[in-house]
Scaffold this motif. Structure first.
Motif, PDB file in Angstrom:
ATOM      1  N   VAL A  15       0.835  -1.202   0.000  1.00 18.67           N
ATOM      2  CA  VAL A  15       0.000   0.000   0.000  1.00 18.67           C
ATOM      3  C   VAL A  15       0.868   1.249   0.000  1.00 18.67           C
ATOM      4  CG1 VAL A  15      -1.681   1.326   1.338  1.00 18.67           C
ATOM      5  CG2 VAL A  15      -1.946  -1.152   1.103  1.00 18.67           C
ATOM      6  N   GLN A  71       2.017   2.076  -3.386  1.00 17.51           N
ATOM      7  CA  GLN A  71       0.982   2.695  -4.219  1.00 17.51           C
ATOM      8  C   GLN A  71       0.788   4.168  -3.871  1.00 17.51           C
ATOM      9  OE1 GLN A  71      -2.676   0.182  -4.959  1.00 17.51           O
ATOM     10  NE2 GLN A  71      -1.715  -1.046  -3.353  1.00 17.51           N
ATOM     11  N   LEU A  72       1.004   4.517  -2.611  1.00 16.95           N
ATOM     12  CA  LEU A  72       0.830   5.902  -2.192  1.00 16.95           C
ATOM     13  C   LEU A  72       2.032   6.766  -2.547  1.00 16.95           C
ATOM     14  CD1 LEU A  72      -0.772   5.361   1.335  1.00 16.95           C
ATOM     15  CD2 LEU A  72      -1.927   5.944  -0.801  1.00 16.95           C
ATOM     16  N   HIS A  73       3.196   6.158  -2.724  1.00 16.34           N
ATOM     17  CA  HIS A  73       4.419   6.907  -3.001  1.00 16.34           C
ATOM     18  C   HIS A  73       4.589   7.117  -4.507  1.00 16.34           C
ATOM     19  CE1 HIS A  73       6.569   5.835   1.041  1.00 16.34           C
ATOM     20  NE2 HIS A  73       5.636   6.764   1.162  1.00 16.34           N
ATOM     21  N   ARG A 131       3.935  10.244  -5.716  1.00 15.64           N
ATOM     22  CA  ARG A 131       3.830  11.693  -5.812  1.00 15.64           C
ATOM     23  C   ARG A 131       5.069  12.349  -6.417  1.00 15.64           C
ATOM     24  NH1 ARG A 131       0.630  14.578  -2.434  1.00 15.64           N
ATOM     25  NH2 ARG A 131       2.363  15.841  -1.700  1.00 15.64           N
ATOM     26  N   ASP A 152      -3.562  14.934  -2.477  1.00 14.52           N
ATOM     27  CA  ASP A 152      -3.856  13.782  -3.335  1.00 14.52           C
ATOM     28  C   ASP A 152      -4.768  12.774  -2.627  1.00 14.52           C
ATOM     29  OD1 ASP A 152      -3.728  12.454  -5.728  1.00 14.52           O
ATOM     30  OD2 ASP A 152      -1.810  11.467  -5.310  1.00 14.52           O
ATOM     31  N   HIS A 203      -6.762   9.817  -4.453  1.00 22.21           N
ATOM     32  CA  HIS A 203      -5.952   8.628  -4.730  1.00 22.21           C
ATOM     33  C   HIS A 203      -5.764   7.793  -3.470  1.00 22.21           C
ATOM     34  CE1 HIS A 203      -2.808   6.073  -6.367  1.00 22.21           C
ATOM     35  NE2 HIS A 203      -2.024   6.426  -5.375  1.00 22.21           N
ATOM     36  N   THR A 204      -5.507   8.459  -2.344  1.00 25.36           N
ATOM     37  CA  THR A 204      -5.336   7.744  -1.079  1.00 25.36           C
ATOM     38  C   THR A 204      -6.588   6.941  -0.741  1.00 25.36           C
ATOM     39  OG1 THR A 204      -3.791   9.399  -0.240  1.00 25.36           O
ATOM     40  CG2 THR A 204      -4.909   8.015   1.388  1.00 25.36           C
ATOM     41  N   VAL A 224      -6.914   3.849  -2.976  1.00 26.13           N
ATOM     42  CA  VAL A 224      -5.998   2.765  -2.602  1.00 26.13           C
ATOM     43  C   VAL A 224      -6.477   2.053  -1.341  1.00 26.13           C
ATOM     44  CG1 VAL A 224      -3.655   2.257  -1.781  1.00 26.13           C
ATOM     45  CG2 VAL A 224      -3.992   3.802  -3.724  1.00 26.13           C
ATOM     46  N   ALA A 234      -0.012  13.809   3.110  1.00 25.11           N
ATOM     47  CA  ALA A 234      -0.541  12.765   2.236  1.00 25.11           C
ATOM     48  C   ALA A 234      -0.296  11.381   2.817  1.00 25.11           C
ATOM     49  CB  ALA A 234       0.092  12.875   0.851  1.00 25.11           C
ATOM     50  N   LEU A 235       0.824  11.214   3.509  1.00 20.31           N
ATOM     51  CA  LEU A 235       1.120   9.940   4.148  1.00 20.31           C
ATOM     52  C   LEU A 235       0.382   9.807   5.482  1.00 20.31           C
ATOM     53  CD1 LEU A 235       2.826   7.343   3.967  1.00 20.31           C
ATOM     54  CD2 LEU A 235       4.682   8.585   5.105  1.00 20.31           C
ATOM     55  N   ALA A 268      -3.354   8.764   5.444  1.00 22.44           N
ATOM     56  CA  ALA A 268      -3.571   7.338   5.204  1.00 22.44           C
ATOM     57  C   ALA A 268      -3.451   6.552   6.506  1.00 22.44           C
ATOM     58  CB  ALA A 268      -2.572   6.825   4.165  1.00 22.44           C
TER      59      ALA A 268
END
Length: 377
Positions: free
Chosen positions: A10, A13-15, A17, A153, A156-157, A160, A337-338, A341
């Motif tokens: 996961v 997928q988040l990284h 940017r 973002d 997108h988060t 995912v 963004a991190l 999540a």
């Protein structure tokens, strides 16, 4: 100690940017261009020729270099996709749907009409029987309602986390917290004549969303979340409106409204009444509100200090609390963004909303050695 709530797959997928737009290379290239234009101007002047054109172009290049450098530092526009989103109001490549709505303002609100960004998840049907939890996302200062969808973002988060079964399908709502005179409203109702009534407007946003979307309209299905100033908003609004919000996510949070609060209010008593680090010891809790606090390893030292104080006060209240430190991160939108999540996975678990797949896995609040997070409650 609590384990990291996000599997490596996961996180990968988040990284996504990183890109040329959000890197330092555009600023470096523009600075080089500005320097080259200055040298060209000097050479032309030595030959008795006009230099206004290279001089003007150098000024433009320097201004652009400054802007791209600030962007690389803050992460406001981390990718070409973020630029496209800001310019068009559309979020490309999301599994859900993102729209903007204008929530009506009350007379005398002291605010101007603005856009509230709303994400609805894949399969959302306004007329169907399924009702959805809602996450309210509060931006920082300076900022706007677009920030969570461009810099953060967050669509997108959500895609995912929903796809991987870590959170249920949710509605995301990002209101505008600014006023005509300042971005630093701290989500408060100003007591100065004609001052902005942001707190009242936020409650109206909740009512509007429940009236126009297929939501589960109760505190147990609402999360208040924010970054920086927005983190203060989430903590303060979540604690003082326990009948509205059932969980809190604060990313680089603060225990008081700072200068924005001093500007909005007219007495020390009013200031203390909206400062969690002052009112928490006397606050009556009507529910066990889960609170997730996240700080950047290289973030704002004031936020880090005040987060520790908030943790102690919240733990003294017996609330479920988690604190995570994002290694190698700064006080910027890459961190947010991190952090959002991590916060979403933890809070939906605490609220009992995690999908069955996630419930069958070890809980984010269970003990595990070697983590940089703490959890109590």
């Amino acid at each position: 100690m609590a384990q990291d709530s996000l599997p490596d797959a996961v996180l990968q997928q988040l990284h996504h940017r990183e890109g040329l737009v959000g890197s330092w290379w555009p600023a470096v290239a523009l600075l080089a261009l500005a320097a080259g234009l200055v040298l060209l101007g000097v050479r032309l002047r030595s030959r008795g020729r006009r230099t206004w054109l290279p001089a003007g172009a150098a000024v433009v290049a320097l201004a652009a270099a400054t802007a791209t450098g600030v962007n690389a530092w803050t992460g406001y526009l981390p990718s070409a996709q973020a630029v496209q989103t800001l310019a068009s109001g559309q979020v490309p490549d999301t599994d859900g749907t993102v729209t903007q709505v204008s929530v009506p303002l009350r007379a005398g609100s002291g605010l101007e009409p603005s856009q509230t960004w709303v994400y609805t998840p894949p399969g959302y049907d306004a007329s169907g029987s399924t009702r959805y939890p809602v996450v309210y996302l509060f931006h920082g200062e300076p900022g706007s309602s677009a920030d969570w969808f461009t810099a953060g973002d967050v669509a997108h988060t959500a895609d995912v986390l929903v796809h991987d079964g870590l959170i249920p399908p949710v509605v995301l709502v990002a209101p505008d917290l600014t006023s005509p005179d300042t971005d630093d409203t701290e989500c408060l109702n100003s007591t100065r004549p004609g001052g902005p009534q942001v707190e009242t407007h936020l409650l109206d946003v909740v009512s509007y969303v429940d009236a126009h979307y297929a939501t589960q309209a109760d505190p147990e299905h609402r999360i208040a979340a924010g970054m920086s100033m927005g983190a203060f908003c989430a903590v303060d609004q979540g604690l003082r409106h326990q009948d509205v919000y059932g969980a809190i996510i604060g990313l680089e949070a603060f225990g008081n409204p700072g200068q924005g609060g001093l500007d909005a209010l007219t007495s020390e008593a009013q200031y203390r009444a909206v400062s969690p680090d002052h009112y928490l010891p006397q606050l009556q809790m009507t529910r066990k509100t889960p609170v997730y606090l996240d700080t950047a390893e290289d973030g704002d030292p004031v936020s880090a200090r005040e987060t520790q104080h908030l943790l102690a006060e919240l733990q003294a209240k017996g609330l479920p609390v988690a604190h995570h430190v994002e290694a190698g991160q700064q006080h910027d939108w890459d961190f947010a963004a991190l952090g959002i999540a991590h916060g979403l996975v933890w809070t939906v678990d605490q609220l009992g909303l995690a999908p069955q797949r996630a419930q069958d896995s070890p809980s984010p609040s269970e003990a595990a050695p070697g983590s940089d997070a703490t959890a109590t409650g």
